[in-house]
Design an enzyme around this catalytic site. Structure first.
Site, PDB file in Angstrom:
ATOM      1  N   HIS A  56       0.828  -1.212   0.000  1.00  0.00           N
ATOM      2  CA  HIS A  56       0.000   0.000   0.000  1.00  0.00           C
ATOM      3  C   HIS A  56       0.854   1.251   0.000  1.00  0.00           C
ATOM      4  CE1 HIS A  56      -3.973  -1.914   0.694  1.00  0.00           C
ATOM      5  NE2 HIS A  56      -3.239  -2.854   1.255  1.00  0.00           N
ATOM      6  N   ASN A 129     -10.401  -2.341   2.543  1.00  0.00           N
ATOM      7  CA  ASN A 129     -10.124  -2.283   1.101  1.00  0.00           C
ATOM      8  C   ASN A 129     -11.407  -1.980   0.358  1.00  0.00           C
ATOM      9  OD1 ASN A 129      -7.373  -2.843   1.080  1.00  0.00           O
ATOM     10  ND2 ASN A 129      -7.637  -5.063   0.901  1.00  0.00           N
TER      11      ASN A 129
HETATM   12 FE1  HDE Z   1      -2.652  -4.663   5.315  1.00  0.00          FE
HETATM   13  N1  HDE Z   1      -0.886  -3.923   5.880  1.00  0.00           N
HETATM   14  N2  HDE Z   1      -2.134  -6.460   6.011  1.00  0.00           N
HETATM   15  N3  HDE Z   1      -4.421  -5.460   4.719  1.00  0.00           N
HETATM   16  N4  HDE Z   1      -3.221  -2.878   4.722  1.00  0.00           N
HETATM   17  C1  HDE Z   1      -0.453  -2.659   5.700  1.00  0.00           C
HETATM   18  O1  HDE Z   1       0.766  -1.404   7.274  1.00  0.00           O
HETATM   19  C2  HDE Z   1      -1.086  -6.723   6.829  1.00  0.00           C
HETATM   20  C3  HDE Z   1      -4.847  -6.773   4.841  1.00  0.00           C
HETATM   21  C4  HDE Z   1      -4.468  -2.488   4.318  1.00  0.00           C
HETATM   22  O2  HDE Z   1      -3.199   3.652   4.015  1.00  0.00           O
HETATM   23  C5  HDE Z   1       0.892  -2.422   6.302  1.00  0.00           C
HETATM   24  O3  HDE Z   1       1.279   0.813   7.226  1.00  0.00           O
HETATM   25  C6  HDE Z   1      -1.094  -8.092   7.253  1.00  0.00           C
HETATM   26  C7  HDE Z   1      -6.253  -6.885   4.677  1.00  0.00           C
HETATM   27  C8  HDE Z   1      -4.484  -1.107   4.014  1.00  0.00           C
HETATM   28  O4  HDE Z   1      -1.586   3.486   5.511  1.00  0.00           O
HETATM   29  C9  HDE Z   1       1.217  -3.715   6.963  1.00  0.00           C
HETATM   30  C10 HDE Z   1      -2.164  -8.673   6.640  1.00  0.00           C
HETATM   31  C11 HDE Z   1      -6.707  -5.623   4.428  1.00  0.00           C
HETATM   32  C12 HDE Z   1      -3.206  -0.637   4.240  1.00  0.00           C
HETATM   33  C13 HDE Z   1       0.011  -4.569   6.643  1.00  0.00           C
HETATM   34  C14 HDE Z   1      -2.801  -7.654   5.888  1.00  0.00           C
HETATM   35  C15 HDE Z   1      -5.559  -4.750   4.465  1.00  0.00           C
HETATM   36  C16 HDE Z   1      -2.439  -1.749   4.700  1.00  0.00           C
HETATM   37  C17 HDE Z   1       1.935  -1.970   5.353  1.00  0.00           C
HETATM   38  C18 HDE Z   1      -2.605 -10.128   6.709  1.00  0.00           C
HETATM   39  C19 HDE Z   1      -8.123  -5.163   4.127  1.00  0.00           C
HETATM   40  C20 HDE Z   1      -2.693   0.784   4.040  1.00  0.00           C
HETATM   41  C21 HDE Z   1       2.529  -0.774   5.979  1.00  0.00           C
HETATM   42  C22 HDE Z   1      -3.079 -10.496   7.998  1.00  0.00           C
HETATM   43  C23 HDE Z   1      -9.099  -5.611   5.093  1.00  0.00           C
HETATM   44  C24 HDE Z   1      -3.032   1.627   5.210  1.00  0.00           C
HETATM   45  C25 HDE Z   1       1.517  -0.334   6.884  1.00  0.00           C
HETATM   46  C26 HDE Z   1      -2.563   3.048   4.905  1.00  0.00           C
HETATM   47  C27 HDE Z   1      -1.083  -1.667   5.100  1.00  0.00           C
HETATM   48  C28 HDE Z   1      -0.083  -5.782   7.175  1.00  0.00           C
HETATM   49  C29 HDE Z   1      -3.953  -7.893   5.030  1.00  0.00           C
HETATM   50  C30 HDE Z   1      -5.655  -3.350   4.174  1.00  0.00           C
HETATM   51  C31 HDE Z   1       2.513  -4.365   6.514  1.00  0.00           C
HETATM   52  C32 HDE Z   1      -0.061  -8.746   8.179  1.00  0.00           C
HETATM   53  C33 HDE Z   1      -7.047  -8.188   4.768  1.00  0.00           C
HETATM   54  C34 HDE Z   1      -5.692  -0.317   3.526  1.00  0.00           C
HETATM   55  O5  HDE Z   1       1.323  -3.520   8.337  1.00  0.00           O
END
Ligand code: HDE
Length: 489
Positions: A56, A129
């Site tokens: 992201h 999302n």
């Molecule tokens: Fe993320 N995700 N994600 N994700 N995600 C990140 O956080 C993570 C998942 C989502 O605008 C990271 O700031 C794991 C689902 C958004 O700043 C990180 C898992 C959904 C954003 C991270 C998921 C999301 C992130 C990257 C599996 C929708 C941007 C750096 C369990 C429901 C937020 C950061 C923004 C960002 C981890 C799966 C949405 C790495 C471990 C499911 C919108 O922390």
């Protein structure tokens, strides 16, 4: 110095005499190390970039407000939802998933839809999302999945072999990849897409009664997709197309808005419901749990400074407020750790004190020191608890989590249902029309045409065949391959 005129200074506030010429020894002499203004400018410049988000990375943000339009206080005691008409300031960051900071907006990819509500009880972050589901359903697979979405470790190129190898071996991804390759896979603008919390969460009312909840932000602009050919052209000609559209719409007063609705499931239903309500690759059909209106989110202010507000925004699914709690969804559970850990790495231990992340309500705790502790660091107040001082912050037991029963053995436990087919089947057969089905088949075939490794396409066609034989046959025809013979017996 004259107070009224703005004069140029160093970072430590000293006036700068000359910002055009380095200090040299004589007319053509070497630059002097005593030119501390030059040294400071170059050194700070070298440190302007913080690590981009590991996923992201490319995003666009806006400020706005959320207004309650329907009373849901029987379900949750969350203060910001407590009465019709109540308004809460919020900040949203939209994003793509796989691309780097400078990548194109109009790619086929889910869009992040991360909302920070600055409530009177602290910040509530709903980090979703534009899709109600996800590719996988256990956090332990996330790094592997994202590796396939990023770049090949040898060529540093995007790698369809890795993408489809992983998806063909992870049939739980079928629902999300069907959604992703549909007409909704590339939004026309960030204003013409819905947002979802995706996971199931828990709402608790003031009597301690709980329900399960799923969030839906329905675009008041409608939902519109981009033709893939137009999207490809924009990716080259105007890679920041979505970013510009959002900024310009708000700048000219064309404020985008979404209506927040929720699905509510009685706690007991989770035990018998036909789908695992904590499996984020599955939706709850609206016929089972209809949408209930909650309020309206309006974006009416652009960031003043992109880095300060959008790049430094730090969202976490772990930012709950009283009345809203986690569910046992294994993806959500993993995310409760990952986000703040990512921010501590990216923007430091005290990132919550940055203006964009700072709660608008009181922040009282015993956390001290750490890099960039630019607030008062608690002053002379005691930095430990329990303590014998009456005026120091004490816990409020009524805000403890709502107890819930657990059972069984601690183990590495798989989900107990592998029905990855009925929901994408419903999407393909019942929700899509003929034109949308044709687009889906074409989009899958276009993406899979980049696969060269033996066995991947056959495996994926077998997965599609279980969704619907017609889907598999039509994709195979476009790829000029046969559906595996054993499937037709
Ligand atoms: Fe993320 N995700 N994600 N994700 N995600 C990140 O956080 C993570 C998942 C989502 O605008 C990271 O700031 C794991 C689902 C958004 O700043 C990180 C898992 C959904 C954003 C991270 C998921 C999301 C992130 C990257 C599996 C929708 C941007 C750096 C369990 C429901 C937020 C950061 C923004 C960002 C981890 C799966 C949405 C790495 C471990 C499911 C919108 O922390």
């Amino acid at each position: 110095m004259s107070e009224d005129k703005k004069y140029l200074t160093t970072a430590s506030g000293a006036p700068v005499g000359d910002n055009q010429n380095s200090i040299t020894a004589g007319h053509r002499g070497p630059t002097l190390i005593q030119d501390v203004h030059l040294l400071e400018k170059l050194a700070h410049f070298n440190r302007e970039r913080v690590p981009e988000r590991v996923v992201h990375a490319k995003g666009a943000g806006a400020h706005g407000y959320f207004e309650v339009t329907n009373d849901v206080s029987k379900y949750t005691k969350a203060d910001f939802l407590s009465e019709v008409g109540k308004k809460t300031p919020m900040f949203i960051r939209f994003s793509t998933v796989a691309g780097e900071l400078g990548s194109a907006d109009t790619v086929r990819d889910p869009r992040g839809f991360a909302v920070k509500f600055y409530t009177e009880e602290g910040n509530y972050d709903l980090v979703g999302n534009n899709t109600p589901i996800f590719f996988i359903r256990d956090a332990i697979k996330f790094p592997d999945f994202i590796h396939t979405q990023k770049r090949n470790p040898q060529t540093n190129l995007k790698d369809p072999n890795a993408v489809w190898d992983f998806w063909s071996l992870s049939p739980e991804s079928l629902h999300q990849i069907t959604y992703l390759h549909s007409d909704r896979g590339i939004p026309a603008t960030l204003r013409h897409m819905n947002g979802y919390g995706s996971h199931t969460f828990k709402w608790v009312n003031k009597d301690g009664e709980a329900v399960w909840v799923k969030y839906h932000f329905i675009s008041d602009q409608g939902v519109k997709g981009l033709d893939p050919k137009v999207a490809d052209q924009l990716a080259g000609e105007n890679p920041d197309y979505h970013t510009a559209d959002l900024f310009n719409a708000i700048a000219k007063g064309d404020y985008p808005s979404w209506t927040l609705k929720v699905q509510i499931m009685p706690i007991e239903d989770a035990k018998t419901y036909r789908y695992d309500p904590f499996d984020v690759t599955k939706v709850w059909p609206h016929a089972d749990y209809p949408l209930i209106e909650v309020g309206r989110m309006v974006l009416d202010r652009n960031p003043e400074n992109y880095f300060a507000e959008v790049e430094q925004a730090a969202f976490s699914p772990g930012h709950f407020v009283p009345g809203i709690e986690a569910s046992p969804d294994k993806m959500l559970q993993g995310r409760l750790f990952a986000y703040s850990d990512a921010h501590r790495y990216r923007i430091g231990a005290n990132h919550e004190a940055l203006p964009i992340n700072r709660a608008k309500s009181a922040v009282n705790n015993y956390q001290r020191d750490g890099q960039m502790r630019f607030d008062g660091n608690g002053g002379s107040a005691p930095n430990y608890e329990p303590n014998s001082f009456s005026e120091t912050p004490k816990e409020t037991p009524e805000n403890n989590i709502t107890p819930f029963e657990v059972s069984g053995f601690a183990d590495s436990v798989a989900y107990d249902s592998d029905d990855h087919y009925s929901q994408p089947r419903a999407l393909f057969r019942d929700v899509m029309n003929d034109e949308e089905r044709e687009h889906l088949v074409q989009n899958f075939a276009d993406h899979m045409s980049g696969v060269t490794r033996e066995g991947i396409i056959e495996r994926q066609l077998e997965n599609f065949y279980k969704v619907d034989p017609e889907l598999a046959e039509r994709i195979a025809a476009k790829l000029n391959v046969e559906v595996p013979a054993h499937l037709k017996k």
